[in-house]
Design a protein around this motif. Structure first.
Motif, mmCIF file in Angstrom:
data_model
loop_
_atom_site.group_PDB
_atom_site.id
_atom_site.type_symbol
_atom_site.label_atom_id
_atom_site.label_comp_id
_atom_site.label_asym_id
_atom_site.label_seq_id
_atom_site.Cartn_x
_atom_site.Cartn_y
_atom_site.Cartn_z
ATOM 1 N N ILE A 64 0.837 -1.199 0.000
ATOM 2 C CA ILE A 64 0.000 0.000 0.000
ATOM 3 C C ILE A 64 0.876 1.255 0.000
ATOM 4 N N PRO A 65 0.506 2.267 -0.767
ATOM 5 C CA PRO A 65 1.304 3.513 -0.779
ATOM 6 C C PRO A 65 1.043 4.333 0.491
ATOM 7 N N TYR A 66 2.125 4.783 1.121
ATOM 8 C CA TYR A 66 1.997 5.580 2.342
ATOM 9 C C TYR A 66 3.267 6.391 2.554
ATOM 10 N N LYS A 67 3.174 7.344 3.457
ATOM 11 C CA LYS A 67 4.328 8.128 3.916
ATOM 12 C C LYS A 67 4.456 7.901 5.410
ATOM 13 N N HIS A 68 5.676 7.680 5.864
ATOM 14 C CA HIS A 68 5.937 7.489 7.284
ATOM 15 C C HIS A 68 6.737 8.695 7.752
ATOM 16 N N ILE A 69 6.114 9.532 8.551
ATOM 17 C CA ILE A 69 6.733 10.756 9.035
ATOM 18 C C ILE A 69 6.854 10.644 10.546
ATOM 19 N N THR A 72 4.205 8.803 12.614
ATOM 20 C CA THR A 72 2.902 8.969 11.987
ATOM 21 C C THR A 72 2.880 8.397 10.573
ATOM 22 N N TYR A 73 1.807 7.721 10.235
ATOM 23 C CA TYR A 73 1.583 7.237 8.881
ATOM 24 C C TYR A 73 0.535 8.124 8.232
ATOM 25 N N ARG A 74 0.756 8.454 6.957
ATOM 26 C CA ARG A 74 -0.227 9.219 6.194
ATOM 27 C C ARG A 74 -0.445 8.526 4.857
ATOM 28 N N PHE A 75 -1.713 8.511 4.445
ATOM 29 C CA PHE A 75 -2.113 7.836 3.221
ATOM 30 C C PHE A 75 -2.862 8.831 2.348
ATOM 31 N N ASN A 76 -2.413 8.985 1.107
ATOM 32 C CA ASN A 76 -3.072 9.881 0.164
ATOM 33 C C ASN A 76 -4.305 9.163 -0.388
ATOM 34 N N ARG A 77 -5.450 9.799 -0.245
ATOM 35 C CA ARG A 77 -6.712 9.196 -0.673
ATOM 36 C C ARG A 77 -6.704 8.833 -2.160
ATOM 37 N N ASN A 78 -6.138 9.685 -3.001
ATOM 38 C CA ASN A 78 -6.082 9.404 -4.443
ATOM 39 C C ASN A 78 -5.207 8.187 -4.728
ATOM 40 N N ASP A 79 -4.082 8.087 -4.017
ATOM 41 C CA ASP A 79 -3.207 6.911 -4.189
ATOM 42 C C ASP A 79 -3.903 5.643 -3.715
ATOM 43 N N LEU A 80 -4.707 5.768 -2.663
ATOM 44 C CA LEU A 80 -5.445 4.594 -2.173
ATOM 45 C C LEU A 80 -6.484 4.137 -3.194
ATOM 46 N N ASP A 81 -7.131 5.082 -3.852
ATOM 47 C CA ASP A 81 -8.117 4.716 -4.888
ATOM 48 C C ASP A 81 -7.446 3.964 -6.023
ATOM 49 N N LYS A 82 -6.287 4.441 -6.451
ATOM 50 C CA LYS A 82 -5.544 3.760 -7.519
ATOM 51 C C LYS A 82 -5.092 2.373 -7.062
ATOM 52 N N PHE A 83 -4.620 2.296 -5.820
ATOM 53 C CA PHE A 83 -4.165 1.025 -5.266
ATOM 54 C C PHE A 83 -5.299 0.000 -5.242
ATOM 55 N N MET A 84 -6.464 0.424 -4.763
ATOM 56 C CA MET A 84 -7.583 -0.500 -4.653
ATOM 57 C C MET A 84 -8.100 -0.923 -6.033
ATOM 58 N N ALA A 85 -7.926 -0.096 -7.023
ATOM 59 C CA ALA A 85 -8.361 -0.448 -8.382
ATOM 60 C C ALA A 85 -7.531 -1.607 -8.934
ATOM 61 N N THR A 86 -6.338 -1.805 -8.376
ATOM 62 C CA THR A 86 -5.473 -2.891 -8.845
ATOM 63 C C THR A 86 -5.612 -4.143 -7.998
ATOM 64 N N LYS A 87 -6.333 -4.070 -6.901
ATOM 65 C CA LYS A 87 -6.504 -5.220 -6.004
ATOM 66 C C LYS A 87 -7.518 -6.178 -6.550
#
Length: 87
Positions: A64-69, A72-87
């Motif tokens: 899953i695409p994410y940023k670890h700061i 804290t973990y942050r997930f971009n909603r647009n990247d999640l939509d693209k990710f789920m489209a490939t699942k």
């Protein structure tokens, strides 16, 4: 017996197509408006309707695409939509 084929006039099929696309656009706006662009782990689980355990597994495997700061973990909603489209 062959199925009955009915061909609608182009103006009607065009109107149906426009109505369907407009409905999807409105639905997408209403769903996305409930969530910010950058999500926490909890928000991501709610957005994707998955358990925290599943999210942790996807993070560990790097699926899953994410940023670890910091911590804290942050997930971009647009990247999640693209990710789920490939699942």
């Amino acid at each position: 017996m062959e199925p009955l084929k009915i061909e609608l006039p182009k103006s009607i099929t065009d109107a149906i197509t426009v109505a369907v696309f407009d409905s999807f656009k409105q639905l997408k706006k209403s769903v996305n408006s409930d969530f910010p662009l950058y999500l926490s782990k909890k928000q991501t689980c709610e957005y994707l309707n998955i358990s925290n355990k599943t999210l942790d597994e996807w993070i560990e495997t790097g699926d899953i695409p994410y940023k670890h700061i910091g911590k804290t973990y942050r997930f971009n909603r647009n990247d999640l939509d693209k990710f789920m489209a490939t699942k």
